[in-house]
Design an enzyme around this catalytic site. Structure first.
Site, PDB file in Angstrom:
ATOM      1  N   GLY A  15      -1.761  -1.896 -15.076  1.00  0.00           N
ATOM      2  CA  GLY A  15      -0.403  -2.389 -14.889  1.00  0.00           C
ATOM      3  C   GLY A  15       0.458  -2.181 -16.123  1.00  0.00           C
ATOM      4  O   GLY A  15       1.281  -3.018 -16.471  1.00  0.00           O
ATOM      5  N   TYR A  53      -3.619   9.771  -1.797  1.00  0.00           N
ATOM      6  CA  TYR A  53      -4.974   9.420  -2.242  1.00  0.00           C
ATOM      7  C   TYR A  53      -5.143   9.668  -3.740  1.00  0.00           C
ATOM      8  O   TYR A  53      -5.914   9.004  -4.416  1.00  0.00           O
ATOM      9  CB  TYR A  53      -6.033  10.242  -1.490  1.00  0.00           C
ATOM     10  CG  TYR A  53      -6.253   9.738  -0.101  1.00  0.00           C
ATOM     11  CD1 TYR A  53      -6.845   8.499   0.133  1.00  0.00           C
ATOM     12  CD2 TYR A  53      -5.869  10.484   1.000  1.00  0.00           C
ATOM     13  CE1 TYR A  53      -7.031   8.019   1.414  1.00  0.00           C
ATOM     14  CE2 TYR A  53      -6.055  10.020   2.287  1.00  0.00           C
ATOM     15  CZ  TYR A  53      -6.632   8.779   2.485  1.00  0.00           C
ATOM     16  OH  TYR A  53      -6.812   8.308   3.747  1.00  0.00           O
ATOM     17  N   GLU A 149      -6.176  15.000 -22.186  1.00  0.00           N
ATOM     18  CA  GLU A 149      -4.851  15.519 -21.823  1.00  0.00           C
ATOM     19  C   GLU A 149      -3.700  14.659 -22.347  1.00  0.00           C
ATOM     20  O   GLU A 149      -2.565  15.112 -22.398  1.00  0.00           O
ATOM     21  CB  GLU A 149      -4.748  15.716 -20.318  1.00  0.00           C
ATOM     22  CG  GLU A 149      -5.140  14.504 -19.517  1.00  0.00           C
ATOM     23  CD  GLU A 149      -5.074  14.752 -18.011  1.00  0.00           C
ATOM     24  OE1 GLU A 149      -5.022  15.913 -17.611  1.00  0.00           O
ATOM     25  OE2 GLU A 149      -5.051  13.751 -17.267  1.00  0.00           O
ATOM     26  N   LYS A 187     -14.894 -10.581 -23.010  1.00  0.00           N
ATOM     27  CA  LYS A 187     -15.444  -9.719 -24.064  1.00  0.00           C
ATOM     28  C   LYS A 187     -14.346  -8.871 -24.696  1.00  0.00           C
ATOM     29  O   LYS A 187     -13.547  -8.245 -23.994  1.00  0.00           O
ATOM     30  CB  LYS A 187     -16.520  -8.803 -23.454  1.00  0.00           C
ATOM     31  CG  LYS A 187     -17.782  -9.568 -23.054  1.00  0.00           C
ATOM     32  CD  LYS A 187     -18.506 -10.021 -24.302  1.00  0.00           C
ATOM     33  CE  LYS A 187     -19.826 -10.709 -23.992  1.00  0.00           C
ATOM     34  NZ  LYS A 187     -20.409 -11.304 -25.215  1.00  0.00           N
ATOM     35  N   PRO A 190     -14.364  -3.758 -25.657  1.00  0.00           N
ATOM     36  CA  PRO A 190     -13.621  -2.594 -25.171  1.00  0.00           C
ATOM     37  C   PRO A 190     -12.241  -2.488 -25.816  1.00  0.00           C
ATOM     38  O   PRO A 190     -11.782  -1.391 -26.146  1.00  0.00           O
ATOM     39  CB  PRO A 190     -13.498  -2.854 -23.665  1.00  0.00           C
ATOM     40  CG  PRO A 190     -14.606  -3.790 -23.332  1.00  0.00           C
ATOM     41  CD  PRO A 190     -14.824  -4.637 -24.552  1.00  0.00           C
ATOM     42  N   CYS A 381      12.110   6.802   7.812  1.00  0.00           N
ATOM     43  CA  CYS A 381      11.871   8.243   7.761  1.00  0.00           C
ATOM     44  C   CYS A 381      10.971   8.675   8.923  1.00  0.00           C
ATOM     45  O   CYS A 381      11.440   8.727  10.054  1.00  0.00           O
ATOM     46  CB  CYS A 381      11.310   8.625   6.392  1.00  0.00           C
ATOM     47  SG  CYS A 381      11.611  10.344   6.020  1.00  0.00           S
ATOM     48  N   LEU A 382       9.682   8.905   8.669  1.00  0.00           N
ATOM     49  CA  LEU A 382       8.807   9.237   9.798  1.00  0.00           C
ATOM     50  C   LEU A 382       8.894   8.132  10.858  1.00  0.00           C
ATOM     51  O   LEU A 382       8.819   8.411  12.063  1.00  0.00           O
ATOM     52  CB  LEU A 382       7.356   9.392   9.318  1.00  0.00           C
ATOM     53  CG  LEU A 382       6.350   9.684  10.427  1.00  0.00           C
ATOM     54  CD1 LEU A 382       6.581  11.041  11.058  1.00  0.00           C
ATOM     55  CD2 LEU A 382       4.913   9.597   9.910  1.00  0.00           C
ATOM     56  N   GLN A 385      11.565   8.979  13.178  1.00  0.00           N
ATOM     57  CA  GLN A 385      11.204  10.111  14.032  1.00  0.00           C
ATOM     58  C   GLN A 385      10.249   9.646  15.136  1.00  0.00           C
ATOM     59  O   GLN A 385      10.361  10.059  16.292  1.00  0.00           O
ATOM     60  CB  GLN A 385      10.578  11.211  13.170  1.00  0.00           C
ATOM     61  CG  GLN A 385      11.546  11.703  12.084  1.00  0.00           C
ATOM     62  CD  GLN A 385      10.937  12.727  11.128  1.00  0.00           C
ATOM     63  OE1 GLN A 385       9.740  12.992  11.165  1.00  0.00           O
ATOM     64  NE2 GLN A 385      11.773  13.306  10.273  1.00  0.00           N
ATOM     65  N   HIS A 507      15.081   6.489   3.037  1.00  0.00           N
ATOM     66  CA  HIS A 507      14.102   5.505   2.561  1.00  0.00           C
ATOM     67  C   HIS A 507      14.816   4.330   1.885  1.00  0.00           C
ATOM     68  O   HIS A 507      14.994   4.344   0.662  1.00  0.00           O
ATOM     69  CB  HIS A 507      13.150   6.161   1.552  1.00  0.00           C
ATOM     70  CG  HIS A 507      12.209   7.138   2.146  1.00  0.00           C
ATOM     71  ND1 HIS A 507      10.972   6.769   2.635  1.00  0.00           N
ATOM     72  CD2 HIS A 507      12.317   8.466   2.358  1.00  0.00           C
ATOM     73  CE1 HIS A 507      10.353   7.834   3.110  1.00  0.00           C
ATOM     74  NE2 HIS A 507      11.147   8.880   2.956  1.00  0.00           N
ATOM     75  N   GLU A 509      13.729   1.575   1.156  1.00  0.00           N
ATOM     76  CA  GLU A 509      12.831   0.815   0.260  1.00  0.00           C
ATOM     77  C   GLU A 509      13.040   1.171  -1.213  1.00  0.00           C
ATOM     78  O   GLU A 509      12.716   0.381  -2.094  1.00  0.00           O
ATOM     79  CB  GLU A 509      11.361   1.011   0.655  1.00  0.00           C
ATOM     80  CG  GLU A 509      10.756   2.392   0.418  1.00  0.00           C
ATOM     81  CD  GLU A 509      10.935   3.352   1.591  1.00  0.00           C
ATOM     82  OE1 GLU A 509      11.883   3.172   2.387  1.00  0.00           O
ATOM     83  OE2 GLU A 509      10.131   4.306   1.708  1.00  0.00           O
TER      84      GLU A 509
HETATM   85  N1  GLN Z   1       7.203  14.286   7.779  1.00  0.00           N
HETATM   86  C1  GLN Z   1       8.542  13.930   8.075  1.00  0.00           C
HETATM   87  C2  GLN Z   1       9.531  14.957   7.562  1.00  0.00           C
HETATM   88  O1  GLN Z   1       9.221  15.745   6.696  1.00  0.00           O
HETATM   89  C3  GLN Z   1       8.872  12.572   7.519  1.00  0.00           C
HETATM   90  C4  GLN Z   1       8.901  12.522   6.030  1.00  0.00           C
HETATM   91  C5  GLN Z   1       8.852  11.141   5.492  1.00  0.00           C
HETATM   92  O2  GLN Z   1       8.523  10.185   6.196  1.00  0.00           O
HETATM   93  N2  GLN Z   1       9.095  10.992   4.201  1.00  0.00           N
HETATM   94  O3  GLN Z   1      10.652  15.001   8.001  1.00  0.00           O
END
Ligand code: GLN
Length: 537
Positions: A15, A53, A149, A187, A190, A381-382, A385, A507, A509
């Site tokens: 963090g 990931y 690095e 401890k 470290p 976004c997605l 869609q 987005h 958010e």
């Molecule tokens: N995969 C979708 C696109 O490229 C949505 C992208 C997203 O949700 N950021 O339009």
């Protein structure tokens, strides 16, 4: 200009970004103009091409930069204005150095890590210092001390601090003090070793922020002080928070970290008033109401993949004095077990952004469930869609409707590739990115929530709503309540005969803060809470 460099030791994920951001909050509250910057030692030019990931969320800035998620913390905790200049990766540094070399800019010299790479890093510190006009620049170095690095970055900041002189730059090392169960104690070894490693490189930290599960007692602080060569009061306890990350600034203030920083940097400023921040924490710890929100995604096991989404939901809760329990729903579980079984009892459903086909049908089922059961739905976004695909299939009657991204053969590509995307071949930084204007329709729910008709929101996508289907959707009851000012790109959809069914191509958010909750999240949580309340009656 004063400079604070934040490094990390022992392990990653301590963090550091939060610590830097929380210190930013405190300094800003003392009347200082603060700017934050992150250096990432990996070779990717930016994290835009990395899988969640590998890296967690990709945080998008106004100027379209795809950056590290720590920049999200910086923006949420302070009012700092960030651009692509605020996130520097080794990839960018080497790209610049190699381009310079090909252009002959090094005048026949051998190009080396020191000084050419380190100079390039220092240039970025100076540039940000100049453009931001801040009083204090906080620069966080990604990775952990001892990483090969990260060395050029540490060397660069060591030289930089020497150049600007004592009293103008300090080093804060965020370290770990583990609790060893078998011994029943914390401890310090470290931490000692990690500080020793830093000193080997030539950096002697001024302050140690000690991440720990249990309180650091006096004896331990004395020990760390002695072995790490920092004054006793510079050994700061940074214990795991009980409720929320927004407690961190208050915790650091209790430890007098901001006082110490101001003293070390000769900043003569009054103490900060954090009462507004305390009120935020009050609402988080003891809210008047409670609601459960399901986030239907495909990286639900990763804490960091939907970081800004989770934070914005919590901000929506703060705005409504409502504690939010976030249920992380695996989209594929809905495919396996059905929407009713997985989603029953939730106050609202949110489908966040995403790429790739896995879990898509589960998300469509979630949108259908929300629409049919009149459960508040927020699509990002997605998620917008997905809502369009669902509406096309089950309301407009377009069998097999899909997004071109997931089924290029579909008879009804209601979501299609944007025109400007058709010629794009490279992956890095080529989506429709960053802040774009959006016009809202008078009388729409969206306009009511924003209290405005022209807004700017951040984007990151390649696909868009296919205008060939707009009239049919409208006839079936969907309202396109936000579009690009030329009317060509659909930005927001909503269903009027529903308690709250809104989705955006952008987005939201990325623009939400605990003290400025985003209107779409605020409205979403209000609706979720209202419908739970109604059902109880
Ligand atoms: N995969 C979708 C696109 O490229 C949505 C992208 C997203 O949700 N950021 O339009």
């Amino acid at each position: 200009m004063k400079y604070i460099f934040v490094t990390g030791g022992v392990v990653s994920s301590l963090g550091k970004g939060l610590t830097a951001a929380a210190l930013g909050t405190l300094l800003e509250n003392r009347g200082l103009k603060v700017c934050l910057q992150k250096f990432d030692p990996y070779l990717n030019v930016d994290p835009g091409t990395m899988s969640p990931y590998q890296h967690g969320e990709v945080y998008v800035l106004d100027d379209g930069a795809e950056t590290d998620l720590d920049l999200g913390h910086y923006e949420r905790f302070t009012s700092t204005n960030l651009s692509r200049m605020n996130n520097l990766t080794s990839g960018q540094v080497y790209q610049t150095v190699l381009n310079n070399e090909r252009e002959g800019k090094y005048l026949g010299k051998t190009v080396q890590v020191i000084p050419h790479v380190t100079d390039e890093i220092q240039k970025r510190i100076l540039e940000i210092g100049e453009t931001s006009k801040a009083d204090v620049l906080i620069t966080e170095i990604g990775g952990t001390t001892g990483d090969i690095e990260g060395l050029p970055f540490l060397e660069a900041i060591r030289e930089f601090a020497l150049d600007v002189g004592m009293g103008n730059a300090i080093f804060i090392h965020v370290t770990y003090v583990p609790f060893i169960k078998a011994a029943g104690e914390l401890k310090t070894k470290p931490t000692q070793q990690s500080v020793a490693k830093l000193r080997e490189i030539g950096i002697a930290p001024h302050i140690l922020a000690c991440r720990c599960e249990k309180p650091l007692d006096k004896e331990l602080r004395q020990k760390i002080s002695l072995f790490c060569n920092v004054p006793y009061e510079a050994v700061i306890e940074e214990k795991d928070v009980d409720h929320s990350i927004y407690e961190v600034p208050l915790m650091l203030q209790r430890e007098r970290m901001d006082d110490l920083v101001c003293r070390l940097l000769h900043l003569d400023v009054p103490g900060g008033d954090m009462s507004h921040w305390q009120e935020i924490i009050r609402k988080l710890i003891a809210p008047q109401h409670r609601v459960r929100i399901g986030v239907v995604g495909k990286y639900v096991e990763l804490q960091d993949a939907y970081k800004s989404v989770y934070e914005a939901i919590i901000h929506g809760g703060i705005a409504n004095d409502c504690g939010v329990a976030i249920e992380q729903v695996e989209a594929e579980d809905i495919e396996k077990f059905g929407a009713e079984k997985v989603l029953k009892g939730l106050g609202g459903i949110l489908v966040p952004g995403g790429f790739g086909e896995r879990g898509i049908e589960g998300k469509v089922l979630a949108a259908q469930y929300a629409r049919e059961k009149k459960l508040p739905y927020l699509g990002l976004c997605l998620g917008m869609q997905i809502a369009c695909i669902e509406f096309a299939r089950h309301v407009v009657g377009l069998e097999g409707a899909h997004s071109f991204e997931f089924n290029p053969e579909t008879k009804h590509p209601v979501i299609a590739l944007m025109n400007e995307q058709k010629k794009v071949t490279k992956k890095g930084g080529t989506m429709r990115l960053g802040s774009q204007p959006c016009q809202l329709v008078v009388g729409s729910r969206a306009a009511q929530l924003y209290g405005a008709f022209l807004i700017n929101e951040r984007h990151r996508h390649r696909y868009e709503f296919n205008n060939a289907y707009r009239a049919r959707f409208e006839k079936a009851g969907m309202v396109f309540s936000g579009t690009s000012p030329d009317g060509l790109l659909v930005e927001i959809i909503e269903l009027p005969d529903h308690p709250y069914f809104i989705a955006s191509q952008f987005h939201p958010e990325f623009l939400s803060k605990p003290n400025h909750p985003h209107p779409l999240f605020k409205g979403f949580i209000a609706a979720a809470h209202a419908q739970i309340h109604q059902k109880n009656l």
